[in-house]
Write a protein that holds these residues in place. Structure first.
Motif, PDB file in Angstrom:
ATOM      1  N   ASP A  96       0.829  -1.206   0.000  1.00  0.00           N
ATOM      2  CA  ASP A  96       0.000   0.000   0.000  1.00  0.00           C
ATOM      3  C   ASP A  96       0.870   1.266   0.000  1.00  0.00           C
ATOM      4  OD1 ASP A  96      -2.464  -1.337   0.028  1.00  0.00           O
ATOM      5  OD2 ASP A  96      -2.562  -1.366   2.218  1.00  0.00           O
ATOM      6  N   ILE A  97       1.889   1.265   0.815  1.00  0.00           N
ATOM      7  CA  ILE A  97       2.761   2.439   0.902  1.00  0.00           C
ATOM      8  C   ILE A  97       3.511   2.644  -0.405  1.00  0.00           C
ATOM      9  CG2 ILE A  97       4.736   3.449   2.122  1.00  0.00           C
ATOM     10  CD1 ILE A  97       3.679   1.794   4.612  1.00  0.00           C
ATOM     11  N   VAL A  98       3.982   1.563  -1.009  1.00  0.00           N
ATOM     12  CA  VAL A  98       4.675   1.648  -2.296  1.00  0.00           C
ATOM     13  C   VAL A  98       3.713   2.157  -3.370  1.00  0.00           C
ATOM     14  CG1 VAL A  98       5.782   0.278  -4.115  1.00  0.00           C
ATOM     15  CG2 VAL A  98       6.435  -0.062  -1.722  1.00  0.00           C
ATOM     16  N   THR A  99       2.450   1.748  -3.309  1.00  0.00           N
ATOM     17  CA  THR A  99       1.450   2.237  -4.267  1.00  0.00           C
ATOM     18  C   THR A  99       1.333   3.755  -4.175  1.00  0.00           C
ATOM     19  OG1 THR A  99       0.203   0.175  -4.224  1.00  0.00           O
ATOM     20  CG2 THR A  99      -1.002   2.154  -4.916  1.00  0.00           C
ATOM     21  N   CYS A 100       1.285   4.284  -2.974  1.00  0.00           N
ATOM     22  CA  CYS A 100       1.243   5.737  -2.793  1.00  0.00           C
ATOM     23  C   CYS A 100       2.512   6.365  -3.372  1.00  0.00           C
ATOM     24  CB  CYS A 100       1.065   6.093  -1.327  1.00  0.00           C
ATOM     25  SG  CYS A 100       1.131   7.876  -1.002  1.00  0.00           S
ATOM     26  N   ASP A 101       3.658   5.804  -3.051  1.00  0.00           N
ATOM     27  CA  ASP A 101       4.922   6.326  -3.601  1.00  0.00           C
ATOM     28  C   ASP A 101       4.896   6.358  -5.120  1.00  0.00           C
ATOM     29  OD1 ASP A 101       6.463   7.069  -1.458  1.00  0.00           O
ATOM     30  OD2 ASP A 101       7.611   5.207  -1.364  1.00  0.00           O
ATOM     31  N   ASP A 102       4.465   5.260  -5.730  1.00  0.00           N
ATOM     32  CA  ASP A 102       4.413   5.186  -7.187  1.00  0.00           C
ATOM     33  C   ASP A 102       3.470   6.238  -7.763  1.00  0.00           C
ATOM     34  OD1 ASP A 102       6.194   3.087  -7.095  1.00  0.00           O
ATOM     35  OD2 ASP A 102       4.688   1.532  -7.469  1.00  0.00           O
ATOM     36  N   THR A 103       2.396   6.513  -7.049  1.00  0.00           N
ATOM     37  CA  THR A 103       1.413   7.485  -7.510  1.00  0.00           C
ATOM     38  C   THR A 103       1.958   8.910  -7.477  1.00  0.00           C
ATOM     39  OG1 THR A 103      -0.373   6.076  -6.715  1.00  0.00           O
ATOM     40  CG2 THR A 103      -0.922   8.370  -7.101  1.00  0.00           C
ATOM     41  N   ILE A 104       2.743   9.231  -6.471  1.00  0.00           N
ATOM     42  CA  ILE A 104       3.242  10.601  -6.339  1.00  0.00           C
ATOM     43  C   ILE A 104       4.610  10.817  -6.968  1.00  0.00           C
ATOM     44  CG2 ILE A 104       1.894  11.069  -4.269  1.00  0.00           C
ATOM     45  CD1 ILE A 104       4.509  10.767  -2.664  1.00  0.00           C
ATOM     46  N   LYS A 105       5.232   9.756  -7.477  1.00  0.00           N
ATOM     47  CA  LYS A 105       6.569   9.881  -8.086  1.00  0.00           C
ATOM     48  C   LYS A 105       6.528  10.889  -9.234  1.00  0.00           C
ATOM     49  CE  LYS A 105       9.608   6.352  -7.008  1.00  0.00           C
ATOM     50  NZ  LYS A 105       9.432   5.075  -6.506  1.00  0.00           N
ATOM     51  N   GLY A 106       7.601  11.560  -9.381  1.00  0.00           N
ATOM     52  CA  GLY A 106       7.720  12.497 -10.491  1.00  0.00           C
ATOM     53  C   GLY A 106       7.262  13.895 -10.123  1.00  0.00           C
ATOM     54  N   GLY A 107       6.541  13.992  -9.037  1.00  0.00           N
ATOM     55  CA  GLY A 107       6.098  15.314  -8.620  1.00  0.00           C
ATOM     56  C   GLY A 107       7.126  15.953  -7.723  1.00  0.00           C
TER      57      GLY A 107
END
Length: 172
Positions: A130-141
């Motif tokens: 779940d935490i990695v999913t959040c990280d992947d979602t916000i990456k690049g910002g």
């Protein structure tokens, strides 16, 4: 391996820490050795101060991670209220997965009480995912809110890793 009557047998097969009767107190030295087997020992030692055994140490680590995930969800929702577009969508996703993580952590505590090590590992692994999913979602910002969430996620991933390592030391 420690037997039910033996409160603690420090070294088991392959030199790993082995914990016996979960009701017996352990020394701070034994808990330090328990933290030596995790990925982030300093964080582990801070979290499990006062733990009486491997089971209690794992519960303390899970509760700490649950508290952090709850705070991270509140932060994501707060930041989301003033965000728009991709950032708003990313923060919504993070809030959702943090909520899932808190549920999985509560279930992990139930798994410990029920003696279900397989389900315990499954739920703890789900939290890290779940935490990695959040990280992947916000990456690049590179916006401030994304950096704040990423920092929070970094600590929670460390805690999640430690929870898995500590759970491995529980012998039901």
């Amino acid at each position: 391996m420690a037997s039910k009557g033996n409160p603690i047998s420090l070294l088991g097969p392959r030199g790993k820490m082995q914990w016996g009767n979960d009701k017996s107190p352990t020394s701070s030295n034994a808990l330090s050795k328990l933290c030596a087997d995790v990925d982030f020992p300093h964080l582990c030692e801070e979290i499990i101060k006062g733990a009486s055994d491997a089971k209690n140490a794992t519960q303390m680590a899970i509760q700490s991670l649950s508290l952090r995930a709850t705070h991270a969800k509140a932060l994501a929702l707060k930041l989301c209220s003033t965000a728009s577009g991709y950032l708003k969508s990313s923060l919504d996703t993070c809030a959702d997965v943090y909520d899932d993580a808190v549920d999985s952590l509560q279930t992990s505590l139930d798994n410990i009480q029920g003696g279900d090590k397989g389900a315990l590992f499954s739920n703890l692994s789900a939290v890290v995912t779940d935490i990695v999913t959040c990280d992947d979602t916000i990456k690049g910002g590179d916006e401030d809110p994304q950096a704040v969430i990423a920092k929070s996620n970094k600590v929670m991933k460390k805690l999640g890793s430690n929870c898995l390592a500590l759970a491995d030391e529980i012998h039901f």
